[in-house]
Design a protein around this motif. Structure first.
Motif, mmCIF file in Angstrom:
data_model
loop_
_atom_site.group_PDB
_atom_site.id
_atom_site.type_symbol
_atom_site.label_atom_id
_atom_site.label_comp_id
_atom_site.label_asym_id
_atom_site.label_seq_id
_atom_site.Cartn_x
_atom_site.Cartn_y
_atom_site.Cartn_z
ATOM 1 N N LYS A 3 54.087 27.537 1.874
ATOM 2 C CA LYS A 3 54.076 26.457 2.872
ATOM 3 C C LYS A 3 53.214 26.852 4.064
ATOM 4 O O LYS A 3 52.399 26.064 4.548
ATOM 5 N N GLU B 296 49.638 25.113 5.297
ATOM 6 C CA GLU B 296 49.479 24.540 6.630
ATOM 7 C C GLU B 296 48.424 25.262 7.475
ATOM 8 O O GLU B 296 47.612 24.621 8.140
ATOM 9 N N LEU C 188 54.576 20.292 -1.513
ATOM 10 C CA LEU C 188 53.396 20.832 -0.829
ATOM 11 C C LEU C 188 52.223 19.866 -1.021
ATOM 12 O O LEU C 188 52.212 19.083 -1.980
#
Length: 135
Positions: free
Chosen positions: A47, A51, A82
């Motif tokens: 994650k 990002e 995701l």
């Protein structure tokens, strides 16, 4: 030249991870191999990578099914959340000692899963991935 820049192993078995890392490195399959014994840790790092540094997202993931805490199935549920533009560049393979036919069918029924392989990881499996899944 290595086939992949970054490969991740997600398996609660530390010895299996060591063996897999050794095989991947000896076969010049990846520049970097990162192992996680907890799927939750792997997911958190994926994650963060998605990002903050999408270029660091792995190109290939080997995922075990039966693990304490978050198992492979739950990991897949969360992995689906995701960004697709990031995960579409990653090939995910189930690598499990499970020989239950239902697990194999279920794994292959997930769009994110390219294939299912039985442990142990071998140079032959890496060769199959190179031949069948690398464009």
């Amino acid at each position: 030249m290595n086939t992949f820049k970054k490969v991740i192993l997600i398996d609660d078995d530390q010895i299996n991870n060591f063996v897999c890392e050794t095989i991947i490195k000896s076969e010049k399959f990846a520049d970097t191999v990162v192992s996680y014994e907890w799927a939750e840790d792997a997911l958190a790092n994926l994650k963060k990578s998605a990002e903050d540094a999408p270029e660091e997202f792995p190109e290939l993931i080997f995922l075990d099914i039966n693990m304490p805490g978050m198992d492979g199935w739950r990991f897949l549920e969360e992995y689906r959340k995701l960004p697709e533009n990031i995960t579409s560049k990653c090939s995910l393979f189930m690598l499990s000692s499970a020989v239950d036919r239902e697990d194999i069918i279920c794994a292959k029924g997930h769009a994110e899963v390219k294939d299912f392989f039985s442990k142990p990881l071998s140079p032959e499996i890496l060769s199959i991935i190179r031949e069948d899944f690398v464009s």
